[in-house]
Scaffold this motif. Sequence first.
Motif, PDB file in Angstrom:
ATOM      1  N   HIS A 162     -17.391  45.610  34.496  1.00  0.00           N
ATOM      2  CA  HIS A 162     -17.095  46.184  35.810  1.00  0.00           C
ATOM      3  C   HIS A 162     -18.035  45.646  36.876  1.00  0.00           C
ATOM      4  O   HIS A 162     -17.610  45.408  38.018  1.00  0.00           O
ATOM      5  N   ALA A 163     -19.295  45.475  36.538  1.00  0.00           N
ATOM      6  CA  ALA A 163     -20.236  44.915  37.510  1.00  0.00           C
ATOM      7  C   ALA A 163     -19.828  43.501  37.901  1.00  0.00           C
ATOM      8  O   ALA A 163     -19.985  43.084  39.061  1.00  0.00           O
ATOM      9  N   ARG A 164     -19.278  42.747  36.954  1.00  0.00           N
ATOM     10  CA  ARG A 164     -18.858  41.382  37.219  1.00  0.00           C
ATOM     11  C   ARG A 164     -17.566  41.341  38.034  1.00  0.00           C
ATOM     12  O   ARG A 164     -17.417  40.529  38.959  1.00  0.00           O
ATOM     13  N   LEU A 165     -16.608  42.228  37.705  1.00  0.00           N
ATOM     14  CA  LEU A 165     -15.307  42.212  38.376  1.00  0.00           C
ATOM     15  C   LEU A 165     -15.350  42.838  39.759  1.00  0.00           C
ATOM     16  O   LEU A 165     -14.526  42.506  40.626  1.00  0.00           O
ATOM     17  N   TYR A 166     -16.287  43.761  39.978  1.00  0.00           N
ATOM     18  CA  TYR A 166     -16.332  44.503  41.233  1.00  0.00           C
ATOM     19  C   TYR A 166     -17.707  44.362  41.878  1.00  0.00           C
ATOM     20  O   TYR A 166     -18.528  45.282  41.833  1.00  0.00           O
ATOM     21  N   PRO A 167     -17.985  43.238  42.508  1.00  0.00           N
ATOM     22  CA  PRO A 167     -19.315  42.998  43.070  1.00  0.00           C
ATOM     23  C   PRO A 167     -19.684  43.960  44.200  1.00  0.00           C
ATOM     24  O   PRO A 167     -20.869  44.093  44.518  1.00  0.00           O
ATOM     25  N   ALA A 168     -18.691  44.619  44.798  1.00  0.00           N
ATOM     26  CA  ALA A 168     -18.993  45.593  45.853  1.00  0.00           C
ATOM     27  C   ALA A 168     -19.386  46.953  45.281  1.00  0.00           C
ATOM     28  O   ALA A 168     -19.732  47.868  46.042  1.00  0.00           O
ATOM     29  N   ALA A 169     -19.336  47.100  43.964  1.00  0.00           N
ATOM     30  CA  ALA A 169     -19.659  48.386  43.346  1.00  0.00           C
ATOM     31  C   ALA A 169     -21.111  48.765  43.609  1.00  0.00           C
ATOM     32  O   ALA A 169     -22.012  47.931  43.596  1.00  0.00           O
ATOM     33  N   GLN A 170     -21.321  50.067  43.819  1.00  0.00           N
ATOM     34  CA  GLN A 170     -22.648  50.636  44.006  1.00  0.00           C
ATOM     35  C   GLN A 170     -23.038  51.408  42.743  1.00  0.00           C
ATOM     36  O   GLN A 170     -22.220  51.602  41.833  1.00  0.00           O
ATOM     37  N   VAL A 171     -24.273  51.866  42.698  1.00  0.00           N
ATOM     38  CA  VAL A 171     -24.699  52.708  41.576  1.00  0.00           C
ATOM     39  C   VAL A 171     -23.765  53.907  41.441  1.00  0.00           C
ATOM     40  O   VAL A 171     -23.397  54.315  40.330  1.00  0.00           O
ATOM     41  N   GLN A 172     -23.347  54.463  42.550  1.00  0.00           N
ATOM     42  CA  GLN A 172     -22.435  55.612  42.544  1.00  0.00           C
ATOM     43  C   GLN A 172     -21.162  55.312  41.768  1.00  0.00           C
ATOM     44  O   GLN A 172     -20.660  56.164  41.017  1.00  0.00           O
ATOM     45  N   ASP A 173     -20.629  54.113  41.919  1.00  0.00           N
ATOM     46  CA  ASP A 173     -19.385  53.747  41.224  1.00  0.00           C
ATOM     47  C   ASP A 173     -19.613  53.585  39.724  1.00  0.00           C
ATOM     48  O   ASP A 173     -18.723  53.902  38.917  1.00  0.00           O
ATOM     49  N   MET A 174     -20.795  53.097  39.352  1.00  0.00           N
ATOM     50  CA  MET A 174     -21.109  52.973  37.932  1.00  0.00           C
ATOM     51  C   MET A 174     -21.322  54.349  37.307  1.00  0.00           C
ATOM     52  O   MET A 174     -20.929  54.595  36.161  1.00  0.00           O
ATOM     53  N   VAL A 175     -21.920  55.270  38.074  1.00  0.00           N
ATOM     54  CA  VAL A 175     -22.080  56.640  37.592  1.00  0.00           C
ATOM     55  C   VAL A 175     -20.702  57.284  37.405  1.00  0.00           C
ATOM     56  O   VAL A 175     -20.463  57.993  36.426  1.00  0.00           O
ATOM     57  N   LYS A 176     -19.799  57.012  38.333  1.00  0.00           N
ATOM     58  CA  LYS A 176     -18.433  57.537  38.187  1.00  0.00           C
ATOM     59  C   LYS A 176     -17.774  56.987  36.924  1.00  0.00           C
ATOM     60  O   LYS A 176     -17.100  57.731  36.190  1.00  0.00           O
ATOM     61  N   LEU A 177     -17.959  55.703  36.685  1.00  0.00           N
ATOM     62  CA  LEU A 177     -17.411  55.085  35.482  1.00  0.00           C
ATOM     63  C   LEU A 177     -17.970  55.746  34.222  1.00  0.00           C
ATOM     64  O   LEU A 177     -17.220  56.053  33.286  1.00  0.00           O
ATOM     65  N   ILE A 178     -19.274  55.983  34.195  1.00  0.00           N
ATOM     66  CA  ILE A 178     -19.911  56.634  33.045  1.00  0.00           C
ATOM     67  C   ILE A 178     -19.392  58.067  32.905  1.00  0.00           C
ATOM     68  O   ILE A 178     -19.112  58.534  31.798  1.00  0.00           O
ATOM     69  N   TYR A 179     -19.260  58.756  34.029  1.00  0.00           N
ATOM     70  CA  TYR A 179     -18.741  60.131  34.007  1.00  0.00           C
ATOM     71  C   TYR A 179     -17.340  60.158  33.405  1.00  0.00           C
ATOM     72  O   TYR A 179     -17.024  60.989  32.548  1.00  0.00           O
ATOM     73  N   GLN A 180     -16.486  59.254  33.854  1.00  0.00           N
ATOM     74  CA  GLN A 180     -15.115  59.228  33.344  1.00  0.00           C
ATOM     75  C   GLN A 180     -15.078  58.838  31.871  1.00  0.00           C
ATOM     76  O   GLN A 180     -14.277  59.380  31.100  1.00  0.00           O
ATOM     77  N   ASN A 181     -15.929  57.920  31.471  1.00  0.00           N
ATOM     78  CA  ASN A 181     -16.000  57.513  30.070  1.00  0.00           C
ATOM     79  C   ASN A 181     -16.351  58.699  29.183  1.00  0.00           C
ATOM     80  O   ASN A 181     -15.812  58.853  28.070  1.00  0.00           O
ATOM     81  N   GLU A 182     -17.238  59.565  29.640  1.00  0.00           N
ATOM     82  CA  GLU A 182     -17.677  60.707  28.834  1.00  0.00           C
ATOM     83  C   GLU A 182     -16.731  61.897  28.947  1.00  0.00           C
ATOM     84  O   GLU A 182     -16.309  62.462  27.937  1.00  0.00           O
ATOM     85  N   PHE A 183     -16.378  62.276  30.161  1.00  0.00           N
ATOM     86  CA  PHE A 183     -15.632  63.517  30.370  1.00  0.00           C
ATOM     87  C   PHE A 183     -14.140  63.303  30.578  1.00  0.00           C
ATOM     88  O   PHE A 183     -13.373  64.261  30.519  1.00  0.00           O
ATOM     89  N   GLY A 184     -13.709  62.056  30.819  1.00  0.00           N
ATOM     90  CA  GLY A 184     -12.310  61.826  31.121  1.00  0.00           C
ATOM     91  C   GLY A 184     -11.922  62.579  32.376  1.00  0.00           C
ATOM     92  O   GLY A 184     -12.738  62.786  33.273  1.00  0.00           O
ATOM     93  N   PRO A 185     -10.662  63.040  32.464  1.00  0.00           N
ATOM     94  CA  PRO A 185     -10.230  63.837  33.622  1.00  0.00           C
ATOM     95  C   PRO A 185     -10.339  65.340  33.351  1.00  0.00           C
ATOM     96  O   PRO A 185      -9.536  66.127  33.853  1.00  0.00           O
TER      97      PRO A 185
END
Length: 378
Positions: free
Chosen positions: A11-34
């Motif tokens: 994701h860091a490679r595909l989305y260079p505009a991503a911020q730490v916030q977006d990576m935290v969201k990704l981790i949140y979704q990976n763990e908790f789903g919807p």
Amino acid sequence: MEELTSILLRHARLYPAAQVQDMVKLIYQNEFGPSHFNPGTTGCQPGYFAHSLWQGHPALTLLEQEAAGIKPENFAGEDFESIGNSLVRCAVKGPAPFALPTLCGMFAFTAAQKQGTPEGFLAKMDLFARLCQQGQLPFCLEEAEVWRKKMVGEGFAPVSHSAPYAAAYGPHYRLIHKKWQQFAPVFLAIDKLLETQGQVTVAIDGCSGSGKSWLAELLAQIYSCNVFHMDDFFLPPQQKTAQRLAQPGGNVDYERFAAQIMAPLKKGEPFTYEKYSCQTGELLPTGLVPPRQLNIVEGVYSLHPALAEGFQFKIFLHVPRPVQHRRILQRSGEFLFRRFVEEWIPLEDSYFSALSIPSQCQLRLNTDFEESTASIKE
């Protein structure tokens, strides 16, 4: 954590505009789903997330409004993007990969089943911090620590995408379990048929261990449909003559299936039928079957020539032989496995070959999903 590491790096490679916030969201979704979404259900019963239940629901209204505001030419991403932990982001676009009530049901069903823990989330945040510290991810370690404390302080509330990420990529998606993606061609075809036909009857044929019953169950979770099993129409002992068993597909009671299932379906009226019990050798009555727009028939021999004309869509599932044997052994044990190998699988193979069953089907799907292939005939 190996899977998540790969996903974070990707994701860091595909989305260079991503911020730490977006990576935290990704981790949140990976763990908790919807799991933050609560559709007001009490459990995942078959048909509970069917199309009819979503009409007028705020979740579907929001999804429709979101999809209406997306221009197809502005969408450049993939329909599905894996985020690990058996979850994918399914794009919402105009048009979405699935009919919107279908996607809404998949999203809600995933939310009802997916559960994470604060401990699991924090362990994944620690992994993120290590990757930042090691220079594998281009993010500030101090900002990652700030977000870790923020999530704890706010009780692990859901996270939004950052403004730079939203501006760059226009993310519109719903989280769903990967099983919906794996069978996406089936749902896409059925959604299309339901838009134009008053009644749709679907056959799911294929080899033992290919997932026919499992697919039927997935369909029942999303659509308000009837499901009929060819296993309930095994040939009774008194009909198992040498002449009958020599016929391709002759070891199923297709005459009774045609009379008790296919004929009433054509009339569109409530009906009952009988299930054959292998344990007692009796025909056991069922409750009243209501008319439905969608009807699913699953099992080997469902596309016998005596039945095939009654289907608007035909599916064939297959898997490589080693995968088939492994699944049957795990599911049925050693004794029944030997009967499958020595008796039932050869009969299936003869039926598939003699009657050209795979070539009759609009959709052929390999359910060994590590190397899945699907083809749809126009």
